[in-house]
Design an enzyme around this catalytic site. Structure first.
Site, short mmCIF file in Angstrom:
data_model
loop_
_atom_site.label_atom_id
_atom_site.label_comp_id
_atom_site.label_asym_id
_atom_site.label_seq_id
_atom_site.Cartn_x
_atom_site.Cartn_y
_atom_site.Cartn_z
N GLU A 114 0.82 -1.22 0.00
CA GLU A 114 0.00 0.00 0.00
C GLU A 114 0.85 1.26 0.00
OE1 GLU A 114 -3.36 -0.01 2.68
OE2 GLU A 114 -3.51 2.18 2.62
N LYS A 149 -7.80 -0.10 11.13
CA LYS A 149 -7.18 -0.62 9.91
C LYS A 149 -5.92 0.18 9.60
CE LYS A 149 -6.57 -1.03 5.25
NZ LYS A 149 -5.68 -0.25 4.39
N ASP A 192 3.45 -13.84 12.18
CA ASP A 192 2.11 -14.24 11.76
C ASP A 192 1.18 -13.01 11.80
OD1 ASP A 192 -0.49 -15.25 11.62
OD2 ASP A 192 -0.02 -17.03 12.77
N HIS A 205 -1.70 10.42 -1.17
CA HIS A 205 -1.73 9.22 -2.00
C HIS A 205 -1.43 9.53 -3.46
CE1 HIS A 205 -4.41 6.47 0.67
NE2 HIS A 205 -3.14 6.30 0.89
C1 MEV Z 1 -6.02 3.65 4.65
O1 MEV Z 1 -5.36 2.44 4.33
C2 MEV Z 1 -5.99 3.89 6.14
C3 MEV Z 1 -6.84 5.08 6.63
O2 MEV Z 1 -8.16 4.92 6.12
C4 MEV Z 1 -6.84 5.05 8.13
C5 MEV Z 1 -7.80 6.02 8.78
O3 MEV Z 1 -8.80 6.38 8.17
O4 MEV Z 1 -7.54 6.35 9.95
C6 MEV Z 1 -6.30 6.37 6.08
#
Ligand code: MEV
Length: 424
Positions: free
Chosen positions: A84, A262, A278, A376
């Site tokens: 990513e 995430k 792992d 990004h």
């Molecule tokens: C993207 O991979 C992760 C984010 O969505 C985390 C977040 O929103 O805190 C940018």
């Protein structure tokens, strides 16, 4: 002509090359595809073949280095394996912005893992519970005999807990063996111990043993990282307050908490993967821990300190090791441990927690200011430029022009590229 079947008797006994030949025939892969898959990069076919079953190749993921990290006063370079974009940059930026306030301070609660034994068919579960608890010394002996090497390294049995739970089909007795696994992640050690203790426990309880397996909710192996970002670095009070408001949403809303966590795992899993650990075990533990109040919440906590700076804390289970599986046999994993000078599992877990916190800071800061798309865009634009056929220096030229005009699209990349080619 592809002959379509997934039934290939003896497939597992073949070499990677012969398996690939069979797959190529069945799936109709051409020579270029076979050559591509045959390039196993820096993981030898024999090591790959010893790690998993039915190997035909390897799957390369970029390995980046997070810079600027100071963790417990030690300058640390951190390898991260991820597909990513922006994940490595996010850690570098967060780390640079908290260097002046001392970087990351970390703590570890211990290296205890839990193995569960489920006993069924127990007529007197409460009585059985006491019976099992009274055999603590027998349990210690059986556990420690199951892994003398771990004991010689200072690990081994520490405690036993027994609970009586009620499922749909009645009560069950659930034993927790608490094992210190030291520098091992410990799955093999604790699973063997659970399997060794289970028949005895079943006998003592007058029941039978069903599950004998570790718990990934490693809440006796918690890593904690803390860091502070000054108002100067944040860009003022309004950014700080927006970050806090973003955190607040993750604490009251599962939809946001999932994305918030995430982002943390973007950093955590990248280091876990780079060290051959792992990723799924750590991810399962993290999400289960995020639910410990009964609702799914943020794994981080954010507050304003006495100076008005923003302080963040990440606390999560981190069951990682230096000794087993891919961590030992994958040459890149070993080199990653060397790069970050992680000579104990505890140091590795502390580093990973710091990376998770850094990642969360950068995501929240971007979301609370410009949004994440801007960051990004540059890498995304490079990908689009490559898709349009740009090579070498052209990639940056095409990407820069698309970003500056705010139009990052394949058709635009193709136009810019053809203009470049025509003016050469
Ligand atoms: C993207 O991979 C992760 C984010 O969505 C985390 C977040 O929103 O805190 C940018």
């Amino acid at each position: 002509m592809a002959s379509s079947t997934s039934r290939i008797p003896g497939f597992y006994q073949l070499t990677p090359t012969d398996r690939l030949a069979q797959v190529a025939e069945i799936s109709g892969l051409n020579e270029a595809a076979v050559n591509h898959l045959q390039n196993m990069g820096n993981l030898s076919p024999s090591i790959a073949d010893s790690l998993i079953e039915n190997v035909i190749g390897t799957f390369n993921v970029p390995l980046g280095i997070a810079t600027n990290m100071v963790i417990d006063s030690r300058e640390t370079l951190i390898p991260m394996a991820t597909e990513e974009s922006s994940v490595v940059a996010a850690v570098c930026n967060a780390a640079r912005q908290c260097r002046d306030s001392g970087g990351f301070t970390t703590f570890m609660s211990g290296s205890l893992m839990i193995a569960q034994i489920q006993l069924l068919g127990v007529k007197n579960p409460e009585f059985a519970r006491l019976q099992i608890l009274s055999r603590q010394e027998d349990i210690r002996t059986v556990c420690n005999e199951a892994d003398p090497v771990l004991v010689s390294k200072g690990g081994g049995y520490r405690d036993v807990e027994v609970r009586v739970l009620t499922g749909r089909s009645g009560p069950m007795v659930v034993i927790h063996l608490i094992i210190d696994t030291r520098d091992a992640m410990g799955a093999n050690a604790v699973n063997s111990m659970a399997e060794a203790v289970a028949p005895l426990a079943a006998e003592w309880a007058h029941g039978y043993a069903n599950l004998r397996i570790l718990s990934n909710l490693a809440d006796r192996r918690l890593a904690r990282a803390q860091a502070t970002w000054s108002l100067d670095m944040l860009g003022g009070e309004s950014v700080r307050d927006n970050i806090l408001a973003a955190y607040e949403l993750a604490n009251i809303d599962g939809y946001r908490a999932a994305t918030h966590n995430k982002g943390i795992m973007n950093g955590v899993s990248a280091v876990v993967l780079a060290t051959g650990n792992d990723t799924r075990a750590v991810e399962a533990g993290a999400h289960a821990y995020a639910c410990r109040s009964g609702a799914y919440r943020s794994l981080t906590h954010w507050e304003v300190d006495a100076e008005g700076s923003l302080t963040g804390v990440l606390e999560m289970p981190l069951s990682v090791g230096l000794l087993g599986g891919a961590t030992r046999s994958h040459p890149t994993a070993r080199l990653c441990l060397d790069i970050m000078q992680a000579d104990t599992a505890e140091r590795l877990a502390r580093i990973i927690a710091a990376v998770g916190l850094a990642q969360n800071f950068s995501a929240l800061k971007a979301l609370a200011t410009t949004g994440i798309q801007q960051g990004h865009m540059t890498l995304h634009a490079k990908n689009i430029a490559m898709m349009a056929g740009a090579k070498g220096e052209e990639i940056d030229m095409v990407a820069e022009e698309m970003v500056s005009t705010g139009k990052v699209r394949l058709d635009v990349a193709e136009q810019v590229l053809s203009r470049l080619h025509n003016t050469e």
